[in-house]
Each structure stands twice: as C-alpha cells, then as structure tokens.
Design an enzyme around this catalytic site. Structure first.
Site, PDB file in Angstrom:
ATOM      1  N   GLY A  14       0.819  -1.209   0.000  1.00 53.30           N
ATOM      2  CA  GLY A  14       0.000   0.000   0.000  1.00 53.30           C
ATOM      3  C   GLY A  14       0.854   1.260   0.000  1.00 53.30           C
ATOM      4  N   GLY A  16      -0.361   4.419   0.353  1.00 52.40           N
ATOM      5  CA  GLY A  16      -1.123   5.536   0.910  1.00 52.40           C
ATOM      6  C   GLY A  16      -0.217   6.355   1.814  1.00 52.40           C
ATOM      7  N   PHE A  17      -0.820   7.163   2.685  1.00 54.26           N
ATOM      8  CA  PHE A  17      -0.016   8.017   3.563  1.00 54.26           C
ATOM      9  C   PHE A  17       0.880   7.191   4.472  1.00 54.26           C
ATOM     10  CE2 PHE A  17      -3.480  10.935   2.453  1.00 54.26           C
ATOM     11  CZ  PHE A  17      -2.732  12.024   2.065  1.00 54.26           C
ATOM     12  N   GLY A  18       0.378   6.061   4.989  1.00 55.30           N
ATOM     13  CA  GLY A  18       1.169   5.230   5.883  1.00 55.30           C
ATOM     14  C   GLY A  18       2.334   4.568   5.181  1.00 55.30           C
ATOM     15  N   GLU A 173     -18.420  17.108   2.746  1.00 51.18           N
ATOM     16  CA  GLU A 173     -17.729  17.745   1.617  1.00 51.18           C
ATOM     17  C   GLU A 173     -18.528  17.584   0.331  1.00 51.18           C
ATOM     18  OE1 GLU A 173     -13.197  16.825   3.258  1.00 51.18           O
ATOM     19  OE2 GLU A 173     -14.178  15.496   1.836  1.00 51.18           O
TER      20      GLU A 173
END
Lengths: 443, 443
Positions: A14, A16-18, A173
């Site tokens: 992954g 993503g941010f992590g 949002e």
C-alpha cells in the site's frame, strides 16, 4: 532477479499516507524496500471529493509512486494486487505471483461497507479511488444533462435530486460542494432547468454530522451546509437503495444520484493473518504496531486498530504517517538488536471543509468555523499536496474557481455514458417515446 | 418545450472548431441555435497527443460546451448522438429522439480508417477523443510496468517496443513524445529495465513524414525525430496487426503497443444525405458550402470536401473555423434575401511539433524548424486554447515539464487494467507461472 539480496527485504503493502511515510523513513536504512500497490499512483485522498465534483483533475491530486521514489535507490515499486499473506513462509501472495519478505509493513487501508447490502454499491457508489471519483463525476454531470432533456416533471425532479448517505467529512464535503455546483457553477449553463432548484440531501444515522467534532462545531457545520442549500437529515437510516431512489425513515425519495459516504470496511487481506480483527476488520495491533503474535509484520494506518487513552486512534492521514515512521523506527531498532518502543499518537487536530469559505476546525482547545477554518484547511491541504507542480496548479485552479465559481473538469469522457444513462432510465419505450430534446417532435 | 419559436431554428451538429465558430458567429442573429454533440465538451484536438502521453490532463484541453455558450442566450446545447438526417422532413434523427431544423450545419468531422481492417482497431487504437487518449495513456504506462516485472527477455522487448502507424502530424507528435518519455521522463523511475532502450518506430507508407510540408521540412522533421531516438521507416506498409505485433514490409515486429495515426474516414452521418461523397466519405460541397442540391444544409470542417486552386482545403482547425463563420454569413444572407457568397480559404500556414524544442513551420514563404518553430507552435496553441484558466494551467505545466522533463498525468486510473493486461499477455499459464516481481519466487 531471483537472487536474495544481503540486506533484509522490507515489503510495504500500500502506497497511501502510511506506506509512503514508512518507505521514506527507510531512505538511508540498510534494507531493500519493495512497495506493492494495485495502482501506480499515490492518491491525496482528502481532495478526492474535488475530483468527484469536477473542480480538480485526477493528476492534480495523484503522483506516480515511481516518481516519488525515483531518487531513493533502495526502493523498487511493483504494480500488483496483494491478495493474501502466508505468514508461515513469509510470502505475500499476489494475484499474479508472489513476493518474499523478511519484514512486512501492511498499509492497505480500508474501503466502503454497505452493512451487508453490497447490492447497494451499484446504485450508490462510494469515494475511495480515482476511478470512484470519475464514476461519481460522470453520474453527477449526466444527471443535469438528463434533467435538461427530460419533459416528465417527476423524472426531472428525480434527476435533480442528490442524496448523500453518511454525515462524516466525506459526506459533508460532497453535499456542500454539490450544492455549490448546482447553485453557482451551473446556474447559467442550462436553458430548460433551473439548477438552483436541485435538491441535495445529506442523510446521517447518528444525531449530528461530523460526530468526531465537538457538538458546537457539528452544529456550525450543519448551519453552514443549510446556508449552502443542503437539506440535512440526522437520526434517520437510509434503506432500500436502488436506481430509482432510496427510503429514508419510512419516506421514499426518488433520486437518480445517490452517493455512499457511510461505513468503513478494512482491507480484506488482514483476514489471511489469522489474528483477531475488530468488527470492521481492522487488525488489533500491539502497542509496537505489530500484528499479534508476529515479530516481523507491522500493521499501520486505517487497517490498524489501536487505542490510546481509551479511544481509537482515528483513521486520518497524520495518524497513518506517524505510524509509518514509528513502525520503521521499531524495525530498525530490532535490526540493531534494540527493543521496540510503543506508538504514541500526536493529535494534530481535526479539519473538515464544507464549501467555499466554509469549514470547521478543532485543534486542541482552539475551535473555529467559517472562513478562518476554511483558509486553515486550504493552507494545510495545499501544503501537504505531494509535488510542487501539483501544489501550484491546484492553488491556481482553486483561486480561479473561488473568483469565478467555475469548475474546469466538467468532462464526460465516456462516449457512451449518456446513451447508457438514458436507456437505464427508460428501458422499455422505443426511441420515439423517449423524452425529446428542446423544441423537438417525435421521430 | 415543444412550441415552435418564431425565429428560424438553426441546428449545428458537432461542437468541434467548425461548429463552435458557426454558433459564435450566430451570437446576435435572430435565430434559435441548438448545438448537438455526443460529448459534453469541446476538445482542443491539436493537444490531444499531450493527454495520450501523460503531459496534460483531459480538463486542460477540453471545455464544457455549456460553459462556452453560457452567455449566448440564443444557444441551447443537447448532449445526444445524431445518427442520420431526414432531409425530406428537415429532421435530425438522434439515437434517442429527433430534432427539427430549418437550417442545418453539419460539422461532425472525421474518425479513423483502418483501410477495411477494422479488426486492427482493438490492437492499434487511434487518437480522436479524450477517451482514446486515456486508453492510449493507460496502454503506454502499463507497457513499462509490465516490462519492469517481465523476466522473459523477448516479451520484455515487445513490451518496450512502440510502433506508430502513420507519419502525419499526429504520428510524428506521438513518436517524438514517446521517445522523450522513455529517454527522459522515465529514465530514473525503473529498477529492472533501462527505459532508454525503448524502441519507438514510426511507419509511413509514403516516401516521407509530414507529406503536407515541403520536402526540406519533412527531412528536417525526420532528422529531429531520429535525434530524439525514433526509428523512422518510410515507403513501407504495416499489415497483420494484432496484440502480439505487426508486419512491416515483410518483417514481423513483436510490439505490445501499436498506435494508429493513419487514414481518415468522414463521419458516417453524411451517408444519410443521399449526395455524392468522396472516397473517404466527405461531402463534396458547393462553393457556398451547401450539400449538393440542398438549400438549407451546410457542411463544414473535416466532413466537407472542397477544392481551391486545384487542391483540397486541408482538414485543419483554421479551415473549419473559417468555414463555420462563412456558412453563417451565407445563411444570414439568405434570411435577408441576399445571395450567398463562395467560400475562400485563407491559408494560415502549417505547423507541426515533434518534441521538446523540436518542430517545423511553413507559413507562406517562411520555413523554419527546431526551437523557433517550436516556440511559434507553443505560442499559437496556447493562444488558441479555449478559456484563460486552461491557457494558464497548460502554460505552467509545459514550463514545468520543459524544465524537469516531468509529466504529471502518469496515472493508471482503471484499477483492473494491470491485471487484465497481464492476463491478456499470458492467458494460458496459471498464476504461479506468470512473470514474478523483482526478487520473487514461485507461489
């Protein structure tokens, strides 16, 4: 290709941010890093709703993973889908091969949950990937096109009714932005319909929107949504979702466009670890961020369930980034023969945007809403956008749309989408019975 | 909706350069204008190759038709597919209805022609729409991803071989840009492959590339292509195209990516006019741009065949725009009871770009190539891009990629594309036999 390198092989699932934070923290480490992701780009998910509402282009909020790690020579990137982990043989099973690891960092995040009604997914798409965002953008734009050509008033009303299920940040949002799009962006673009009469309904099962915030900020958010023209329904549940609409608290609502922003389901790969999961499938990790009973599998980000002072560490980007960096500290410590340290989440506060100049912010004791909160949100998000080019282009596009209410990415790129939509609407009648265009007679 | 307005109803089919120019020329005319297009946006086609090669996003070169005519109240826009014209009853037949007209302007342009080999289309996509561009972008990016994971050297070579069929402007643009992408943009992004060894082959059946230009500029273009690393083959024909490759002049070339930039086929709607067409299906119009034998059907742009001083007016944007404006002058003259005037094409010259700082220009007696031609090309294209925002954003992205060789839109947005591509490559073997990732053993 198949020779085993001397350095330990760290595989990160992954980007993503992590996963990104973990790979970056390994920059000068004596390890061989392989990042596996099923897409070729890192996605700046907090702005995904801007793509779904045609303000930004996919490239504005996504960066190729290879480009991010171009300069980090100990990283290689693999475009592949990881389907399981064989913890006994230290192998990641890909949909088209396998990958050996010495240390594994799992950061595959979470997807939508339809609470056991996966059949709702087709009628109420969620927003997790660029593909999702483009699907939603196409549906929203087509809904107005269909309404413009629709002569049956009931069907036109259904085409101009948008229901968002879920009052968390994404739902808020989407609802706020759709209200702006209908009342400002499209105001003068159509001739047969008045887009200002578009109904945008936000449905939240709980008692208030943005439940993660304090009550007064939830109230402020609701008030700002209603000012934008959103109808907010709390304490009611959405059921019986299909292409014709949905049922909310017993009432049937005819709606052509339903968006799903409720429910989270952790990445299914965790099920192959044979460790205890929480009710949404997250791995209940140790304080050191290890999978229970494992010495070489770290789980971070939205896939990790970890509590601190009695409450769950939230599934937000800062938490994932902190966990990525901490997992790397721990794995490097073990390589040096040192003990691991427990993870401590440093809460950076909460930010949620609602629309143009409308947002709420809660940072420690500081609470604010409206324009100051929105400017703070804007600053933080542009600051964190990956890559200078994206930052600059996104800023210009925001400045432009702030001044003009314009949205540049209003594109229906699938050539057959319009026809499919029409036929989906009325499968039965032959062409000449279909709603004619303005100033039109039967064929 | 179905009341007939007092003013004449002018229906424009197609919102390309010709249709747009016609609609704008009708701004203050006492007519009711309806623009029909199957997509919701006007496309700035000269920059489409930049989307296909991941430099620009679709929204950078496309503008919603509704937004363009927001302020022109006598224009309404219909998103629909026009399939035929019933010239007897003055009706346009849509795929889902019909549309009455008093005066018709047909500007539906042209598509690809595979010279009777439509089965080649799947293996060798052409470049006409945003959808085409995204398909090509995805194929090009996936080709490098597959090569990176491929261990069979022959298959890796095929994945890193790009063949462009057709040496016209589009073929030259694609070939030059793909060479740049492989040698500059991706140079440091991959670990297993050397992208600089990518083969880019441009195949032209005629004796030289850019045949519309003078011979010395064709030679200059070829020289610039070869400097960028493109292999240029002229005087040979591509045949037997399938997913494994193609045959060029008797030689079989294993290539995973084949792009089609040859052959033009006019929009099929012209066949319903019952008028003489040329060999590629264009309507041989009168000097007044009317369909032969018709008093109220004008045909303009790539769909119109009109000769001037013995040569065909070229299928370029300036010609289409001039014809759109001229057709409107003629139809307004007839409304005033005045005679129509014949069309005269004002040649603005020819421009073709090859790559970074490489282009050729032929404007009347002036001929230039290299950086000056490229700067001229850049200036003209940014100048004509519709909408200030697009101009500014595109300019920034070009400036950025000129300095950094970076390309921001390198996105594979279809989540399953990678897997489909792998399986398309090797349908037979089971997963564990598929080419493994770097540092990988069999599952």
């Amino acid at each position: 290709m198949t020779t085993t390198p001397p350095e330990p092989r760290v595989v990160i699932l992954g980007a993503g941010f992590g996963g990104l934070a973990a790979a970056r923290a390994l920059k000068r480490a004596p390890v061989r890093v392989t990042i596996v992701d099923r897409s070729n780009h890192h996605l700046f998910q907090p702005l995904l709703y801007q793509v779904a509402t045609a303000a930004l282009s996919p490239a504005d909020i996504a960066a190729p993973i290879r480009r991010i790690f171009r300069g980090q020579r100990n990283v290689s990137v693999v475009l592949a889908e990881a389907v399981a982990v064989d913890t006994a043989s230290n192998q990641v099973i890909l949909s088209d091969g396998s990958l050996d690891y010495d240390i594994l960092i799992v950061a595959t995040g979470a997807g939508h949950a339809y609470f056991g009604h996966d059949d709702w997914a087709a009628s109420a798409p969620g927003l997790k990937t660029l593909h999702d965002a483009l699907v939603i953008r196409q549906r929203v734009l087509l809904a107005f096109e269909l309404a413009e050509r629709e002569t049956d008033l009931a069907r036109r009303r259904a085409s101009m009714t948008f229901v968002i299920v879920g009052g968390g940040p994404t739902g808020v949002e989407l609802a706020g932005t759709l209200a702006e799009v209908s009342r400002q962006t499209l105001a003068r673009d159509f001739r047969a319909i008045d887009t200002a009469s578009t109904r945008v309904i936000l449905v939240e099962t709980g008692p208030r929107v943005l439940p993660a915030f304090d009550e007064d900020l939830s109230a402020a958010a609701r008030q700002q949504l209603e000012t934008l023209g959103v109808t907010v329904w709390t304490g009611v549940r959405a059921t019986d979702i299909n292409d014709s609409g949905l049922t909310v608290g017993g009432e049937r609502i005819a709606a052509r466009t339903i968006l799903w922003a409720a429910g989270v389901q952790a990445s299914p790969i965790a099920r192959s670890f044979n460790v205890p999961l929480d009710q949404v499938g997250r791995v209940i990790v140790t304080p050191e961020l290890l999978a229970p009973g494992s010495e070489n599998i770290y789980v971070i980000g939205d896939l990790a369930h970890i509590e601190q002072e009695g409450s769950l560490v939230p599934g937000v980007a800062p938490a994932a980034m902190q966990q990525g960096a901490h997992a790397v500290q721990n794995l490097l410590a073990t390589l040096r023969g040192e003990p691991r340290a427990p993870f401590h989440y440093r809460d950076k506060g909460l930010l949620a945007t609602i629309g143009r100049g409308a947002a709420v912010a809660q940072i420690g004791p500081i609470k604010t809403s409206g324009l100051p909160a929105w400017l703070l949100w804007l600053f933080v998000h542009i600051l964190f956008l990956i890559g200078f080019r994206n930052r600059l282009v996104v800023f210009i596009q925001w400045a432009w749309s702030y001044v003009t209410f314009d949205r540049g990415a209003r594109l229906i790129t699938d050539p057959l989408a319009a026809q499919r939509a029409r036929h989906q609407d009325q499968p039965a009648p032959p062409p000449q019975d279909q709603p004619p265009a303005p100033g039109v007679g039967p064929a």
